[in-house]
Design an enzyme around this catalytic site. Structure first.
Site, mmCIF file in Angstrom:
data_model
loop_
_atom_site.group_PDB
_atom_site.id
_atom_site.type_symbol
_atom_site.label_atom_id
_atom_site.label_comp_id
_atom_site.label_asym_id
_atom_site.label_seq_id
_atom_site.Cartn_x
_atom_site.Cartn_y
_atom_site.Cartn_z
ATOM 1 N N HIS A 176 0.814 -1.227 0.000
ATOM 2 C CA HIS A 176 0.000 0.000 0.000
ATOM 3 C C HIS A 176 0.849 1.280 0.000
ATOM 4 C CE1 HIS A 176 -3.680 -2.237 0.406
ATOM 5 N NE2 HIS A 176 -3.348 -2.741 1.579
ATOM 6 N N ASP A 212 -2.550 -10.663 -2.409
ATOM 7 C CA ASP A 212 -3.119 -10.171 -1.158
ATOM 8 C C ASP A 212 -4.609 -9.877 -1.392
ATOM 9 O OD1 ASP A 212 -2.034 -8.619 1.585
ATOM 10 O OD2 ASP A 212 -3.852 -7.732 0.742
ATOM 11 N N ASP A 302 -4.359 -12.864 3.371
ATOM 12 C CA ASP A 302 -5.602 -12.430 4.003
ATOM 13 C C ASP A 302 -6.846 -12.742 3.172
ATOM 14 O OD1 ASP A 302 -4.623 -10.582 2.217
ATOM 15 O OD2 ASP A 302 -4.763 -8.858 3.560
ATOM 16 N N TYR A 340 -3.556 -12.174 8.542
ATOM 17 C CA TYR A 340 -3.727 -11.751 9.935
ATOM 18 C C TYR A 340 -4.342 -12.806 10.840
ATOM 19 C CZ TYR A 340 -2.685 -7.539 7.422
ATOM 20 O OH TYR A 340 -2.073 -6.631 6.603
#
Ligand SMILES: [Zn+2]
Length: 365
Positions: A176, A212, A302, A340
């Site tokens: 990001h 991702d 994730d 996560y």
């Protein structure tokens, strides 16, 4: 799934400075939450990789030129100095602000056409570089940010040196972070640093494949107008209300010389293995058509069904298949991004890298 011994020989680039970043939560919708980008993520992954027989190697330290090949000097200087300025300014001690959090942002609406400039107040400076309130900086953050970039850069160097695959256990993650800004729990763009290093070392064309669950807006913006680095991403649809909200749509395909070198495949919340793997296959088909002498795999886990940060429903078996598809393209430097759910994170990383190894074996047989 049995993971014992499946990764023997795979270099895992890791430095324990990556544990020093403790954001101590995130400010989300005005409240400080516990956050999920925690040091235990890295230790869970490392434990699983070691059990699977991977070889842990230390990163080489690189000078700032490796960072400045991708990022603006202002961003790098800010990340390197803001915590010292914050503590010198008394923010933790006198005001109880134990982490750097931006509060004012020089958006186009504020600037009204005037150029942004570095504000005098230390507490006004983070908003010049950080675009959200959930990407905090504290003691040890810079050391971890640097170590993560070194890990990615070293994984790229291993490929240049002849390795068929390598994995960088980067924490904090990076996709990001753009040329001049950070956010989304990312500070420097580890995958972009690796891709640029591969280009600089002589790879004619490089592809970044981002699996991702969120769009890698930072990586996209680094390479958006370039034809030499393809960026492809499969992620949960920002139009359905998911971060990074403003970017990651299918209509974003690159600009100028980079037109056609970006491919986004947004998926609906709840998407499972079949549609996700079809999308990964489409990314790989484009990479094949585009040509790539090396691949950087932005490996976020994730999309896992149990992950708390995304609504995708992908199994470890599908991640293994995705790894195999990517591994068949070219030598792979896998770079850790999100993921996560501490209970399944390690298994998913091992599954993907096992697939990458299988794909490489098939491609070179
Ligand atoms: Zn993510």
């Amino acid at each position: 799934m049995s993971i014992e011994g499946s990764l023997s020989g795979l270099p895992v680039v890791w430095h324990e400075d990556c544990l020093r970043h403790e954001p101590a939560g995130e400010v989300w919708l005005g409240q400080r939450d516990a956050g999920t980008e925690v040091p235990a993520r890295a230790t869970a992954i490392l434990r699983a990789l070691t059990a699977a027989g991977a070889t842990v190697v230390p990163p080489q330290a690189h000078d700032r030129d490796a960072l400045l090949a991708v990022h603006d000097q202002g961003l790098v200087d800010h990340l390197a100095t803001i915590w010292a300025d914050w503590t010198a300014g008394g923010y933790p001690r006198e005001y109880g602000r134990d982490r750097v959090v931006p509060y004012v942002f020089p958006t186009p609406a504020l600037l009204a056409g005037m150029p942004p400039r570095l504000p005098a107040a230390t507490h006004a400076q983070p908003g010049l570089y950080c675009y959200d309130t959930m990407t905090l900086i504290g003691p040890g953050s810079w050391e971890a940010i640097r170590a993560a970039a070194d890990c990615a850069r070293t994984a790229a160097a291993l490929l240049t040196g002849g390795a068929s695959a390598a994995y960088a256990l980067c924490r904090p993650p990076g996709h990001h972070a753009g040329p001049a800004g950070y956010g989304g729990s990312c500070y420097l763009n580890n995958a972009a640093i690796a891709a640029q290093a591969l280009r600089s070392a002589g790879a004619g064309t490089v592809a970044v494949i981002d699996i991702d669950a969120h769009h890698g807006n930072g990586t996209q913006s680094v390479f958006y107008d370039r034809a030499d680095v393809f960026y492809g991403s499969v992620h949960v649809d920002p139009a359905a209300g998911w971060f990074p909200h403003y970017l990651g749509f299918g209509r974003e395909t690159g600009s100028g010389a980079g037109r056609g070198s970006t491919l986004n495949i947004p998926l609906a919340p709840g998407t499972g293995d079949d549609a996700w793997l079809t999308a990964v296959g489409q990314l790989c088909d484009h990479v094949r058509a585009h040509g790539a002498e090396a691949v950087v795999l932005s490996l976020g886990l994730d999309a896992a069904a149990a992950d708390p940060e995304s609504p995708l429903q992908v199994t470890a078996a599908a991640y293994r298949q995705a790894g195999e598809l990517v591994g068949q393209l070219a030598p792979v430097a896998a770079v850790q991004e999100g993921g996560y759910d501490l209970g399944s994170l390690g298994e998913y990383v091992v599954a993907t890298l096992t697939g990458v190894q299988a794909g490489r074996a098939r491609a070179t047989a």
